[in-house]
Motif scaffolding. Structure first.
Motif, PDB file in Angstrom:
ATOM      1  N   SER A 144      46.491  40.115  47.909  1.00 19.15           N
ATOM      2  CA  SER A 144      46.746  41.088  46.864  1.00 19.15           C
ATOM      3  C   SER A 144      45.889  42.335  47.015  1.00 19.15           C
ATOM      4  CB  SER A 144      46.496  40.474  45.488  1.00 19.15           C
ATOM      5  OG  SER A 144      46.815  41.462  44.525  1.00 19.15           O
ATOM      6  N   VAL A 151      45.057  44.546  42.733  1.00 16.70           N
ATOM      7  CA  VAL A 151      44.109  44.226  41.677  1.00 16.70           C
ATOM      8  C   VAL A 151      43.231  45.427  41.339  1.00 16.70           C
ATOM      9  CG1 VAL A 151      42.380  42.592  40.919  1.00 16.70           C
ATOM     10  CG2 VAL A 151      44.068  41.902  42.609  1.00 16.70           C
ATOM     11  N   GLU A 171      40.370  45.599  39.966  1.00 16.94           N
ATOM     12  CA  GLU A 171      39.000  45.203  39.626  1.00 16.94           C
ATOM     13  C   GLU A 171      38.261  44.793  40.889  1.00 16.94           C
ATOM     14  OE1 GLU A 171      38.621  41.557  37.334  1.00 16.94           O
ATOM     15  OE2 GLU A 171      40.661  40.985  37.890  1.00 16.94           O
ATOM     16  N   ASP A 191      36.265  42.865  43.845  1.00 16.37           N
ATOM     17  CA  ASP A 191      36.320  41.499  44.362  1.00 16.37           C
ATOM     18  C   ASP A 191      34.950  40.837  44.270  1.00 16.37           C
ATOM     19  OD1 ASP A 191      35.606  43.456  46.380  1.00 16.37           O
ATOM     20  OD2 ASP A 191      35.500  41.793  47.784  1.00 16.37           O
ATOM     21  N   ARG A 208      35.205  50.238  53.246  1.00 17.04           N
ATOM     22  CA  ARG A 208      36.573  49.720  53.201  1.00 17.04           C
ATOM     23  C   ARG A 208      37.576  50.854  52.995  1.00 17.04           C
ATOM     24  NH1 ARG A 208      35.591  45.106  48.794  1.00 17.04           N
ATOM     25  NH2 ARG A 208      33.933  43.948  49.802  1.00 17.04           N
ATOM     26  N   ALA A 257      39.378  47.000  46.819  1.00 21.03           N
ATOM     27  CA  ALA A 257      38.349  46.083  46.314  1.00 21.03           C
ATOM     28  C   ALA A 257      38.747  44.675  46.736  1.00 21.03           C
ATOM     29  CB  ALA A 257      38.248  46.186  44.799  1.00 21.03           C
ATOM     30  N   THR A 258      38.711  44.454  48.036  1.00 17.27           N
ATOM     31  CA  THR A 258      39.165  43.211  48.650  1.00 17.27           C
ATOM     32  C   THR A 258      38.301  42.997  49.877  1.00 17.27           C
ATOM     33  OG1 THR A 258      41.426  43.738  47.956  1.00 17.27           O
ATOM     34  CG2 THR A 258      41.194  42.082  49.652  1.00 17.27           C
ATOM     35  N   LEU A 318      36.848  42.489  53.540  1.00 19.89           N
ATOM     36  CA  LEU A 318      37.294  43.133  54.773  1.00 19.89           C
ATOM     37  C   LEU A 318      38.275  42.243  55.529  1.00 19.89           C
ATOM     38  CD1 LEU A 318      37.096  45.485  56.720  1.00 19.89           C
ATOM     39  CD2 LEU A 318      35.133  44.357  57.782  1.00 19.89           C
ATOM     40  N   ASP A 362      41.920  43.479  56.426  1.00 18.16           N
ATOM     41  CA  ASP A 362      42.324  43.541  57.822  1.00 18.16           C
ATOM     42  C   ASP A 362      43.677  42.847  58.010  1.00 18.16           C
ATOM     43  OD1 ASP A 362      41.966  44.203  60.464  1.00 18.16           O
ATOM     44  OD2 ASP A 362      40.932  42.341  60.948  1.00 18.16           O
TER      45      ASP A 362
END
Lengths: 165, 388
Positions: free
Chosen positions: B34, B37, B39, B41, B298, B367-368, B370, B374
């Motif tokens: 996802s 989101v 918010e 991570d 990121r 906000a995930t 790496l 990727d």
């Protein structure tokens, strides 16, 4: 330049496996610049190696025993603790040596296959050194966190919902 | 047998958020990565959590002052002065709220009369338009343009103003586009604001997450403090979304009216969250700095990956969203998001849910981790390669 070196080192400190092409994208520089930075950091020995943190127990029944040994030593005239520390850290069984403040002088981390093996090393090699006055050995029973990484961190799943505003 | 609907006409006429519908779709799929989101991570830094344990052990389980604990308001006051150079009196000009969302609601209810227009910049956060309506105001949207990098320009603002215009909600840096107005650009907006005597609700929840220029807080601009309600909170930069804690600062008259409404409708923000926030204000800087640096890296990664695969994406100056154009694929935003989800199990949010000018774009949150980012880029590239 130094800022870039620090950023690069912080990235690979947590993941030595990060490819230069990816590092380049993260830092918004070219891949060639990353390779050049890595080369120069290796040359000046800021990067000493690329090791992998392994939880061996997940793969093989490999019994590793670690002991933290508090060592009191007699410092030598002229060289203080350095010479005796070197005598100790040259042993391959020794994984880490620190000079400590407090109740003892050197903290020595020793790894072996069994407690017996470590016991033998301490009594026959470490304690037998002339400048070693005494040792106190503590065996590690369980590793919870090592080098900043929490082992057996089962519950690190993403708990967020899939889509939020 | 009841004969009529019990719903109020106003509530019944609210459109459900487009995000909601897309969430339902994504929630049914498996192995979804996802980027949908809004918010962080990151889990809340441990010292904030630990401090809240301590507060609970000490028995801090009762209500606080309506406006929030004075300690916390004082820390917020120091923080705003230190970080953005804006000075607010902790006793009279600051209210602690249940998320920045409640602060927006209170600010609107405290200031808007029926029939007055409130300008909403789009693409924008999905809650502004409905919140204006619920407060009795008339939302009027301003559609920013991709050629301006979705930044509000003085001309666009001027064109939207009527004699009924009361206020403008300005989100800087912006969700979903990541557009961050510079100090100079804000000064030009401020001139129009002053000329037409507007109130500004400045939503700066992403203020800490700016990567190019130092963030300029709207009330820091000359003559703007007296006409600005600054809205922010702990959700984004401090990774505390679930604690539901925000705040608003502004002229005493407005803030105290907000406190009055808050007192009757909410009592106070959660005590335990206020204690965690206290620790965040006092000792949170290094954790926050670390997260900001990670977001910046990121951002660099996702923007160059998207451009490489042919989805044109300007470098967002702030927040944690990339807002690439998907026009090259010939798909609408909704189709792109839906087909991407079905074919490659990557969730992005169609840009049109944030306003009509978001059509042709999708919002990708970076906000995930790496690793996830990727893999998501690999999957999106595969998807795009089949279309372009």
């Amino acid at each position: 330049m130094q800022e870039q070196e620090v950023e690069l080192l912080q990235l690979i400190e947590k993941n030595a496996n990060l490819e230069p092409s990816k590092i380049a994208k993260l830092m918004a520089v070219s891949e060639e610049e990353v390779r050049e930075l890595l080369r120069s950091l290796e040359e000046k020995k800021a990067i000493l190696g690329y090791s992998t943190l392994i939880d061996w127990a997940k793969v093989v029944q490999k019994e590793e025993v670690t002991a933290m040994v508090d060592v009191k030593v007699q410092p030598a005239r002229g060289s203080g603790f350095d010479k005796v520390a070197e005598r100790i850290y040259r042993f391959p069984e020794v994984k880490a040596v620190y000079l400590m403040s407090g109740a003892y002088d050197l903290s020595v981390s020793v790894e072996g296959k069994t407690m017996m093996e470590i016991g033998r090393f301490i009594s026959e090699k470490l304690s037998a050194l002339d400048s070693v006055l005494s040792t106190t050995t503590h065996f590690v029973l369980k590793r919870y966190k090592h080098d900043g990484i929490i082992l057996d961190d089962e519950d690190d799943n993403d708990k967020r919902m899939v889509v939020t505003p | 047998m009841k004969k009529t609907s019990f719903l109020s006409k106003q509530a019944d006429s609210l459109q459900p958020s487009g995000i909601r519908r897309f969430f339902d779709l994504a929630a049914q799929m498996e192995d979804v990565i996802s980027l949908g989101v809004g918010e962080p991570d990151f889990v809340t830094p441990w010292s904030f959590i630990e401090h809240s344990f301590h507060a609970l052990e000490q028995g801090y389980t009762s209500y606080t002052e309506n406006a929030g604990m004075l300690d916390l308001r004082e820390e917020i006051s120091n923080y705003l002065l230190g970080s953005f150079g804006v000075n607010y009196d902790a006793e009279k000009e600051i209210i602690v709220t249940v998320g920045a969302s409640q602060a927006i609601d209170l600010a609107l209810r405290a200031t808007v009369n029926p029939g007055e227009e409130v300008l909403v910049v789009e693409p924008g956060f999905v809650a502004y338009v409905p919140t204006v309506s619920l407060a009795g105001g008339t939302p009027v949207t301003i559609q920013t343009r991709p050629e301006d990098d979705f930044k509000l320009t003085p001309e666009l603002l001027e064109a939207a103003i009527t004699p009924r215009t009361k206020a403008i909600i300005l989100c800087n840096p912006n969700n979903p586009t990541g557009a961050a107005l510079t100090g100079n650009e804000l000064v030009k907006v401020a001139e129009v604001v002053e000329k037409h005597d507007l109130l500004v609700l400045s939503d700066e929840i992403y203020a800490e997450l700016t990567y190019e220029d130092v963030h300029t807080s709207f009330p820091a601009i000359k003559n703007m403090k007296e006409r600005t309600v600054l809205i922010s909170g702990f959700s984004k930069a401090f990774a505390m979304t679930g604690w539901r804690l925000g705040y608003a600062t502004g002229p005493e008259e407005i803030i105290q009216t907000m406190v009055k409404i808050h007192q009757f409708t909410m009592m106070c923000a959660p005590t335990i969250a206020q204690h965690a926030a206290l620790e965040a204000m006092k000792n949170g800087k290094s954790s926050v700095d670390y997260m900001i640096k990670s977001y910046e890296q990121r951002r660099n990664f996702i923007v160059s990956s998207l451009n490489e695969m042919g989805l044109s994406c300007p470098n967002p100056g702030g927040a944690f969203y990339a807002f690439p154009s998907i026009r090259e694929t010939g798909l609408s935003s909704a189709d792109f998001a839906e087909e991407l989800l079905q074919e490659e199990q990557v969730a992005v949010v169609p840009g049109n849910v944030f306003g009509e000018s978001g059509e042709g774009f999708v919002r990708c949150s970076y906000a995930t981790s790496l690793k996830q980012l990727d893999e998501a880029m690999r999957r999106i590239k595969r998807f795009v390669d089949r279309r372009i």
